[in-house]
Structure formats: C-alpha cells, structure tokens
Design a protein around this motif. Structure first.
Motif, PDB file in Angstrom:
ATOM      1  N   ASN A 308       0.846  -1.197   0.000  1.00 32.20           N
ATOM      2  CA  ASN A 308       0.000   0.000   0.000  1.00 32.20           C
ATOM      3  C   ASN A 308       0.883   1.251   0.000  1.00 32.20           C
ATOM      4  O   ASN A 308       2.113   1.179   0.127  1.00 32.20           O
ATOM      5  CB  ASN A 308      -0.998  -0.016   1.162  1.00 32.20           C
ATOM      6  CG  ASN A 308      -0.340  -0.113   2.530  1.00 32.20           C
ATOM      7  OD1 ASN A 308       0.880  -0.193   2.656  1.00 32.20           O
ATOM      8  ND2 ASN A 308      -1.155  -0.113   3.571  1.00 32.20           N
ATOM      9  N   ASN A 309       0.234   2.393  -0.160  1.00 35.32           N
ATOM     10  CA  ASN A 309       0.980   3.654  -0.200  1.00 35.32           C
ATOM     11  C   ASN A 309       1.711   3.917   1.105  1.00 35.32           C
ATOM     12  O   ASN A 309       2.779   4.525   1.112  1.00 35.32           O
ATOM     13  CB  ASN A 309       0.041   4.827  -0.505  1.00 35.32           C
ATOM     14  CG  ASN A 309      -0.190   4.984  -1.996  1.00 35.32           C
ATOM     15  OD1 ASN A 309       0.717   4.777  -2.797  1.00 35.32           O
ATOM     16  ND2 ASN A 309      -1.417   5.312  -2.378  1.00 35.32           N
ATOM     17  N   ILE A 323       0.563  -1.281  -6.408  1.00 34.63           N
ATOM     18  CA  ILE A 323      -0.013  -0.546  -5.273  1.00 34.63           C
ATOM     19  C   ILE A 323      -1.483  -0.917  -5.081  1.00 34.63           C
ATOM     20  O   ILE A 323      -2.275  -0.916  -6.013  1.00 34.63           O
ATOM     21  CB  ILE A 323       0.136   0.979  -5.462  1.00 34.63           C
ATOM     22  CG1 ILE A 323       1.632   1.361  -5.544  1.00 34.63           C
ATOM     23  CG2 ILE A 323      -0.542   1.736  -4.322  1.00 34.63           C
ATOM     24  CD1 ILE A 323       2.450   1.034  -4.302  1.00 34.63           C
ATOM     25  N   ALA A 324      -1.816  -1.250  -3.837  1.00 35.84           N
ATOM     26  CA  ALA A 324      -3.201  -1.522  -3.449  1.00 35.84           C
ATOM     27  C   ALA A 324      -3.414  -0.911  -2.070  1.00 35.84           C
ATOM     28  O   ALA A 324      -2.546  -1.034  -1.204  1.00 35.84           O
ATOM     29  CB  ALA A 324      -3.456  -3.026  -3.412  1.00 35.84           C
ATOM     30  N   GLU A 328     -10.379  -4.394  -1.269  1.00 37.41           N
ATOM     31  CA  GLU A 328     -10.805  -4.743  -2.627  1.00 37.41           C
ATOM     32  C   GLU A 328      -9.646  -4.613  -3.609  1.00 37.41           C
ATOM     33  O   GLU A 328      -9.494  -5.449  -4.520  1.00 37.41           O
ATOM     34  CB  GLU A 328     -11.964  -3.826  -3.079  1.00 37.41           C
ATOM     35  CG  GLU A 328     -13.257  -4.005  -2.322  1.00 37.41           C
ATOM     36  CD  GLU A 328     -13.235  -3.389  -0.909  1.00 37.41           C
ATOM     37  OE1 GLU A 328     -14.079  -3.808  -0.088  1.00 37.41           O
ATOM     38  OE2 GLU A 328     -12.373  -2.521  -0.637  1.00 37.41           O
ATOM     39  N   GLU A 329      -8.819  -3.597  -3.423  1.00 43.66           N
ATOM     40  CA  GLU A 329      -7.664  -3.410  -4.311  1.00 43.66           C
ATOM     41  C   GLU A 329      -6.615  -4.499  -4.101  1.00 43.66           C
ATOM     42  O   GLU A 329      -5.960  -4.928  -5.054  1.00 43.66           O
ATOM     43  CB  GLU A 329      -7.056  -2.017  -4.098  1.00 43.66           C
ATOM     44  CG  GLU A 329      -7.908  -0.900  -4.677  1.00 43.66           C
ATOM     45  CD  GLU A 329      -7.423   0.491  -4.292  1.00 43.66           C
ATOM     46  OE1 GLU A 329      -6.428   0.604  -3.551  1.00 43.66           O
ATOM     47  OE2 GLU A 329      -8.050   1.469  -4.732  1.00 43.66           O
ATOM     48  N   PHE A 330      -6.438  -4.959  -2.842  1.00 43.18           N
ATOM     49  CA  PHE A 330      -5.505  -6.066  -2.591  1.00 43.18           C
ATOM     50  C   PHE A 330      -6.004  -7.351  -3.262  1.00 43.18           C
ATOM     51  O   PHE A 330      -5.220  -8.088  -3.872  1.00 43.18           O
ATOM     52  CB  PHE A 330      -5.304  -6.286  -1.090  1.00 43.18           C
ATOM     53  CG  PHE A 330      -4.183  -5.470  -0.510  1.00 43.18           C
ATOM     54  CD1 PHE A 330      -2.858  -5.896  -0.623  1.00 43.18           C
ATOM     55  CD2 PHE A 330      -4.428  -4.275   0.158  1.00 43.18           C
ATOM     56  CE1 PHE A 330      -1.816  -5.153  -0.104  1.00 43.18           C
ATOM     57  CE2 PHE A 330      -3.389  -3.521   0.683  1.00 43.18           C
ATOM     58  CZ  PHE A 330      -2.081  -3.958   0.554  1.00 43.18           C
ATOM     59  N   VAL A 331      -7.309  -7.610  -3.169  1.00 44.38           N
ATOM     60  CA  VAL A 331      -7.890  -8.787  -3.833  1.00 44.38           C
ATOM     61  C   VAL A 331      -7.647  -8.702  -5.341  1.00 44.38           C
ATOM     62  O   VAL A 331      -7.214  -9.678  -5.977  1.00 44.38           O
ATOM     63  CB  VAL A 331      -9.408  -8.900  -3.532  1.00 44.38           C
ATOM     64  CG1 VAL A 331     -10.064  -9.930  -4.451  1.00 44.38           C
ATOM     65  CG2 VAL A 331      -9.642  -9.264  -2.068  1.00 44.38           C
ATOM     66  N   ALA A 332      -7.908  -7.536  -5.912  1.00 41.28           N
ATOM     67  CA  ALA A 332      -7.728  -7.347  -7.363  1.00 41.28           C
ATOM     68  C   ALA A 332      -6.262  -7.532  -7.761  1.00 41.28           C
ATOM     69  O   ALA A 332      -5.962  -8.145  -8.800  1.00 41.28           O
ATOM     70  CB  ALA A 332      -8.225  -5.961  -7.774  1.00 41.28           C
ATOM     71  N   ALA A 333      -5.353  -7.023  -6.942  1.00 42.55           N
ATOM     72  CA  ALA A 333      -3.916  -7.137  -7.242  1.00 42.55           C
ATOM     73  C   ALA A 333      -3.454  -8.589  -7.198  1.00 42.55           C
ATOM     74  O   ALA A 333      -2.672  -9.030  -8.042  1.00 42.55           O
ATOM     75  CB  ALA A 333      -3.112  -6.288  -6.265  1.00 42.55           C
ATOM     76  N   VAL A 334      -3.931  -9.339  -6.203  1.00 41.72           N
ATOM     77  CA  VAL A 334      -3.591 -10.762  -6.107  1.00 41.72           C
ATOM     78  C   VAL A 334      -4.100 -11.500  -7.344  1.00 41.72           C
ATOM     79  O   VAL A 334      -3.363 -12.287  -7.968  1.00 41.72           O
ATOM     80  CB  VAL A 334      -4.163 -11.392  -4.809  1.00 41.72           C
ATOM     81  CG1 VAL A 334      -4.021 -12.916  -4.842  1.00 41.72           C
ATOM     82  CG2 VAL A 334      -3.454 -10.824  -3.581  1.00 41.72           C
ATOM     83  N   ASN A 335      -5.335 -11.250  -7.728  1.00 37.12           N
ATOM     84  CA  ASN A 335      -5.906 -11.898  -8.907  1.00 37.12           C
ATOM     85  C   ASN A 335      -5.144 -11.536 -10.180  1.00 37.12           C
ATOM     86  O   ASN A 335      -4.898 -12.386 -11.049  1.00 37.12           O
ATOM     87  CB  ASN A 335      -7.386 -11.530  -9.061  1.00 37.12           C
ATOM     88  CG  ASN A 335      -8.265 -12.223  -8.028  1.00 37.12           C
ATOM     89  OD1 ASN A 335      -7.975 -13.335  -7.604  1.00 37.12           O
ATOM     90  ND2 ASN A 335      -9.328 -11.561  -7.609  1.00 37.12           N
ATOM     91  N   LYS A 336      -4.754 -10.286 -10.277  1.00 38.86           N
ATOM     92  CA  LYS A 336      -4.039  -9.794 -11.460  1.00 38.86           C
ATOM     93  C   LYS A 336      -2.663 -10.448 -11.600  1.00 38.86           C
ATOM     94  O   LYS A 336      -2.241 -10.830 -12.694  1.00 38.86           O
ATOM     95  CB  LYS A 336      -3.906  -8.266 -11.347  1.00 38.86           C
ATOM     96  CG  LYS A 336      -3.073  -7.616 -12.437  1.00 38.86           C
ATOM     97  CD  LYS A 336      -2.933  -6.117 -12.157  1.00 38.86           C
ATOM     98  CE  LYS A 336      -1.960  -5.455 -13.123  1.00 38.86           C
ATOM     99  NZ  LYS A 336      -1.778  -4.013 -12.794  1.00 38.86           N
ATOM    100  N   ILE A 337      -1.966 -10.598 -10.469  1.00 42.25           N
ATOM    101  CA  ILE A 337      -0.572 -11.052 -10.502  1.00 42.25           C
ATOM    102  C   ILE A 337      -0.443 -12.579 -10.485  1.00 42.25           C
ATOM    103  O   ILE A 337       0.578 -13.122 -10.895  1.00 42.25           O
ATOM    104  CB  ILE A 337       0.190 -10.388  -9.318  1.00 42.25           C
ATOM    105  CG1 ILE A 337       0.539  -8.954  -9.701  1.00 42.25           C
ATOM    106  CG2 ILE A 337       1.441 -11.156  -8.910  1.00 42.25           C
ATOM    107  CD1 ILE A 337       1.057  -8.116  -8.577  1.00 42.25           C
TER     108      ILE A 337
END
Length: 373
Positions: A308-309, A323-324, A328-337
């Motif tokens: 995170n920032n 950056i998450a 919800e942003e952490f979930v999206a980042a995990v899915n993306k990577i």
C-alpha cells in the motif's frame, strides 16, 4: 588517506540481526569494515548474550546492561532513552576522539553531554519515534500498553529537540527526511543497510503469496489480521505467513483458512527459500514512519511486490510495486498477478533501480559524511 575511526552506539546487540533496526546496524558495521573503517561498538544488552561475531567487524565491542523497571516510567526522559543512560558509556566515549554515531533516538541520552562537546556526532534515526509510538497506541488493544505508548509518544516528541546537538542526522526514509529537514538543517537520507549484496530475485512464477515480518510486533500482527480477514478469506490463492513469535489469536485465525499456512520462526535459509519462490510478497502496513526493511528485502529477494501507499509511498521504490490500498484493491492485485510471469527484463530493470539502495553505494555515502566531519 588517514584511517577513519568511529564510535557506534547501538540500542541493542545487533547480532543475530533478526529485525529491522538490528539488520540496519549489523550490515552497516560489515559495510564500514569492508571500507576500512575502525569501529568501537557500544551496545546495550537486555535480551541477547555477548556475540563474538561482532568482533570480526569491530576493533572493540563494549556491552552495557539496559536498565528496566517501573520507576523509569516516571522520568521526564522517554523510557527507551533513560533505560540506556549509562555513566560507563559516557566515560568510554571520552577515551578517544572519534566521531560518534548514535543509532536511534534510544541511544541519544548523552547527545548534548558537555563532556562530549569536542566530538562530532551523527544520529541515525530509525523512525520518527513519537509518530511510531502514536501508531502503536492506536493499534494496541491492551489498555496498559496503550497508556504507555501514549505517554512515551509525548515524551519522544519533546525529546526530539535534542537532535539540534547532532552535527549530522541520517534519515532512513524519504518521508522521514522531509519531516526532519523542516526542523533541522543537517539532514541526509541514507536508506537501510540489509543482507543483500546483489539482487536475488528469480524470473518465472510461484504458486503462493508471502507475508513476512516479526509477528510479535503489533504493527505486523495488524497487517496479517487484515490480510486474513479482508483479503485471503475471499479468494482461493495461497498465502504463507512467515515470521517470529506470532500471537495466539493469529495462530488460531490462520488455522481457520484452508489457503493460509503459518510458518513460525523460520530459519534464515528457509526464509530465503520462501522469498525467492513466492509469486509475490504482499505487504500492507498501517504505520507510516521509517523505511520498512521488509520492502527492501522483498524487492531484493522475491518476484512481484504488492504494497500500500503507507508502505511504499515516497520511498523511491513505489514504481517497483503493485499498489493496493483497500481490501478490494488487494484482492484485485492478487488476482491480477497470480498468473503473471516475472520476466528476465523485469529482473534487469529492478537491478538497475535498486543500485542506490545497495550497501556499497550507501556505505560510500556514509563514509564521506564521517570523513567530512
């Protein structure tokens, strides 16, 4: 060029180097030794035994007992400072004319001592300590600890003025540099020293995400609870949490999730293996002071890094991270990577960008500062 010598006052015995502050100090000793600096190390002993390993890097190592007890809570000085105020240290610092590097506000009880007026003084700040303790106060659920952290934060805020007696102040992060530069004219930025002489990140893919840190520290405990409750509870990807001395509630919570494994007190070799084989290190934090050494360790050792920032912002390392900020942003980042490959081109790019964070680069910077004094 004449030989360079220095006194270093460490708030703890910096070996074994098992947490951020001790890692920075230990690898600083090694780097300065490699650059021909003669070191007299003064360190406070309270939870470790004397370490012969330190004699490889220091001309002399002197140990002082750290005082403990409730009575020190009533001192106008912060507890972390007054419990390291030792007359023998003051005497020993006067036996040579070397500059003195005080590690952390913890070790600065004699920063303005008239007996040391003729010696040059450097302070390495490991945090903006009053902010750090304010953060601990907010995150703690233990009422006596909460009270202690609040009182200590106020004392540390007052004690910060002592830094005007330092000839140079070495901030550990860009954020801390900005803050300290507004108060004092003699501030430099030198990031944390660390165990890596070169990049160890591997190209390819891993099948798990990794959180690592000292799990007995409330800040890290809070970060892992966030990951378990808000992120990995809602996705299938595997998380390994690895670190020292997790609390009972964390152990119990990890057992409830099939995709989470908790590795308590992993060996150094095991930790290296976990870092190198992970798909990504996932590093939320809710405490913004200091430079998070785990961020540097992750970038030097692992593949992708999700942060995170508060962890990565204004560190000079943000562009190397995904950056998450929200759950919800952490979930999206995990899915993306999850299915991305870390390429050899990305390894090369990271290697180039981390040059300014290598021990060799920053050892030269510190040596120049010492010699200028």
């Amino acid at each position: 060029m004449p030989e360079t010598s220095i006194n270093i006052v460490a708030f703890d015995i910096p070996y074994p180097a098992t947490y951020g502050g001790s890692i920075d100090i230990f690898y600083k000793l090694k780097t300065l030794k490699e650059k021909g600096v003669r070191i007299v190390l003064h360190c406070f002993q309270y939870n470790k035994t004397e370490q012969t390993e330190l004699e490889k890097y220091c001309e002399k190592v002197i140990y002082y007992p750290r005082k403990r007890g409730l009575r020190f809570m009533f001192s106008p000085l912060p507890y972390i400072v007054v419990t390291r105020k030792n007359k023998k240290l003051l005497e020993n610092l006067q036996t040579n004319s070397y500059p003195i590097l005080f590690e952390g506000m913890h070790s600065c009880a004699f920063l303005n001592a008239t007996e040391l007026a003729d010696q040059k003084k450097i302070v390495r700040t490991h945090n903006i300590e009053h902010d750090y303790y304010k953060g601990l106060q907010k995150s703690s659920t233990n009422i006596p600890k909460k009270i202690y952290y609040g009182i200590e934060s106020r004392k540390l805020n007052r004690f910060e003025a002592a830094l005007e007696h330092a000839d140079r102040i070495l901030a550990i992060s860009p954020n801390d540099y900005v803050y300290l530069s507004k108060l004092f004219p003699q501030v430099d930025f030198i990031p944390a020293f660390h165990p890596f002489n070169k990049l160890k990140s591997r190209s390819g893919k891993g099948d798990y995400f990794l959180y690592h840190g000292n799990l007995s520290v409330e800040e890290n405990d809070s970060a892992v609870h966030f990951l378990l409750e808000k992120v990995f509870k809602h996705i299938e990807q595997k998380l390994i949490v690895a670190g020292k001395n997790p609390g009972k509630s964390l152990i119990e919570k990890a057992k409830l999730l099939k995709n989470v494994t908790l590795e308590e007190n992993p060996s150094e070799d095991r930790m290296t293996e976990l870092l190198q084989n992970a798909q990504a290190c996932i590093l939320p934090t809710f405490q913004g002071t200091g430079l998070k050494l785990k961020l540097l360790i992750s970038l030097f050792s692992s593949r992708f890094v999700i942060a995170n920032n508060t962890m990565a912002g204004n560190t000079g390392l943000k562009d190397l991270c995904e950056i998450a900020n929200s759950a919800e942003e952490f979930v999206a980042a995990v899915n993306k990577i999850s299915n991305r490959e870390f390429t050899s081109e990305e390894v090369e790019e990271r290697n180039r960008k981390l040059t300014a964070f290598t021990n060799d680069f920053n050892g030269d910077k510190l040596l120049k500062i010492i010699q200028e004094l």
